[in-house]
Design an enzyme around this catalytic site. Structure first.
Site, mmCIF file in Angstrom:
data_model
loop_
_atom_site.group_PDB
_atom_site.id
_atom_site.type_symbol
_atom_site.label_atom_id
_atom_site.label_comp_id
_atom_site.label_asym_id
_atom_site.label_seq_id
_atom_site.Cartn_x
_atom_site.Cartn_y
_atom_site.Cartn_z
ATOM 1 N N VAL A 75 -18.310 3.173 -5.329
ATOM 2 C CA VAL A 75 -18.815 1.805 -5.193
ATOM 3 C C VAL A 75 -20.229 1.807 -4.618
ATOM 4 O O VAL A 75 -21.112 1.103 -5.117
ATOM 5 C CB VAL A 75 -17.867 0.955 -4.298
ATOM 6 C CG1 VAL A 75 -18.355 -0.484 -4.233
ATOM 7 C CG2 VAL A 75 -16.442 0.992 -4.841
ATOM 8 N N LYS A 125 0.850 -1.193 0.000
ATOM 9 C CA LYS A 125 0.000 0.000 0.000
ATOM 10 C C LYS A 125 0.877 1.232 0.000
ATOM 11 O O LYS A 125 1.994 1.204 0.538
ATOM 12 C CB LYS A 125 -0.882 0.021 1.255
ATOM 13 C CG LYS A 125 -2.098 0.905 1.147
ATOM 14 C CD LYS A 125 -3.265 0.189 0.478
ATOM 15 C CE LYS A 125 -4.442 1.101 0.255
ATOM 16 N NZ LYS A 125 -5.569 0.401 -0.369
#
Ligand SMILES: NC(=O)c1ccc[n+]([C@@H]2O[C@H](COP(=O)([O-])OP(=O)(O)OC[C@H]3O[C@@H](n4cnc5c(N)ncnc54)[C@H](O)[C@@H]3O)[C@@H](O)[C@H]2O)c1
Length: 340
Positions: A184, A76
């Site tokens: 989303v 990440k």
């Protein structure tokens, strides 16, 4: 675990030479293959908060990759912006600083978009970091925005969760709350409305109310964590399910894309003891990475990629059945399945 040892393979924090922004890249594991994970660009109170976030998120990515059967580990990037952000005119400088940090990993870490970054940013990183970026725009040969695939995976997990609880995956007539009407959340809500559910939406950004209502949802400022619901879909930020929230939540099933939904493991135990089915986010949210890797590395076409994303449903069924059979929490079951 020995708390004196870092659980990650490598973590680097650099001050970007152009912007002065602290960029932290964490590689949790490359045991299965190169680490993958998104670039999160957002303000944090301090770089230590950014470090906490990047460590948690990269570790979760290792589990996600294992549950998705991908030959990758978790990584990440977090760019720690000051409270007022960075002047948009300096965007190229900022992404260049990030790309340099990523390039330093010589391909052991490949990035993708996350909160605050876009397929266009991936395009620049792809150029500057020797191809180590997923999800460039489709016109450039990338797999583009992964939100639709993430939403598709959430729907597959949600239907599997309903089957687990009710014996069928009927969405029609169910009362479903969605927290977060972003990329989303809005796609998940749209699909649920088309399938006949009553969908309640909440978002800190009240400007989205009109769009949500035009799409057939009911906008609410009520706390959906205490609302009587068949399903709660966390689609905003992490840490929503605190111990207190787990004690007061009145949804039967919780399943959504938000990363790190549980504030701690204890909240998962409380949900379990109260008979609330929680589908771990490390499984429910993997549609996007399955899509990106299947399209860009494995070379699958749209149909085969969608079928692979839909397998999140079977995996959810297996995970919930394993948890029930062994009388363990879904989180414990996810950890076992990821380690297997
Ligand atoms: N986009 C993807 O493909 C993907 C993949 C895996 C996981 N996720 C995770 O899913 C979540 C949603 O992703 P997204 O791309 O839709 O993000 P997004 O930034 O587009 O949308 C998030 C929405 O949540 C709202 N929000 C923030 N805090 C809130 C709060 N406390 N209460 C209510 N609403 C709040 C924001 O206003 C925004 O509208 C994030 O946690 C992300 O990390 C996304």
């Amino acid at each position: 675990m020995d708390r004196t040892q870092l659980g990650h393979e490598e973590v680097r924090a650099v001050r970007g030479v152009r912007t002065g922004v602290t960029v932290i890249v964490a590689v949790h594991s490359t045991a299965r293959g190169p680490a993958i994970g998104g670039v999160r660009i957002k303000p944090y109170p301090s770089w230590r908060d950014g470090l906490d976030d990047v460590l948690r998120l990269s570790e979760a990515m290792t589990m996600k990759c294992a549950l998705a059967d991908l030959a990758h580990g978790g990584g990440k990037t977090v760019a720690v912006l000051p409270p007022d952000g960075v002047d948009p005119r300096r965007r190229t400088d900022l992404i260049t600083d990030i790309a340099e940090a990523i390039d330093g990993f010589d391909g052991r870490y490949r990035c993708g978009p996350d909160i605050g970054s876009t397929p266009d940013d991936m395009s620049l990183i792809h150029r500057l970091a020797r191809g180590n970026a997923f999800c460039r725009p489709e016109a450039e040969g990338g797999s583009g925005n992964s939100s639709a695939a993430t939403a598709r995976g959430v729907i597959a997990a949600l239907r599997a969760g309903l089957r687990h609880r009710h014996g069928d995956d009927r969405v029609s007539g169910r009362r479903i709350g969605v927290i977060g009407y972003g990329h989303v959340g809005r796609l998940v809500a749209g699909e649920l409305i088309r399938s006949g559910a009553t969908v309640l939406i909440t978002d800190v950004d009240s400007r989205l109310a009109g769009q949500a209502e035009a799409g057939g949802a009911r906008w609410t400022t009520a706390d959906l964590l205490t609302e009587e619901l068949d399903v709660l879909v966390p689609a905003a930020t992490g840490g929503l399910l605190t111990d207190r929230a787990a004690r007061t939540c009145r949804a039967g099933l919780i399943v959504g894309p938000a990363n790190n939904q549980l504030a701690d493991d204890r909240a998962g135990v409380v949900l379990h003891e109260r008979g609330i089915t929680w589908v771990p986010d490390v499984l429910a949210s993997i549609g996007g990475i399955v899509h990106a890797v299947s399209r860009e590395e494995t070379g699958l076409d749209d149909t085969a990629t969608a079928a692979r994303v839909d397998r999140i449903g079977e995996k959810t069924t297996a995970l919930l059945a394993h948890a029930a059979e062994h009388r363990i929490t879904p989180l414990a079951a996810a950890r076992r399945m990821a380690a297997a």
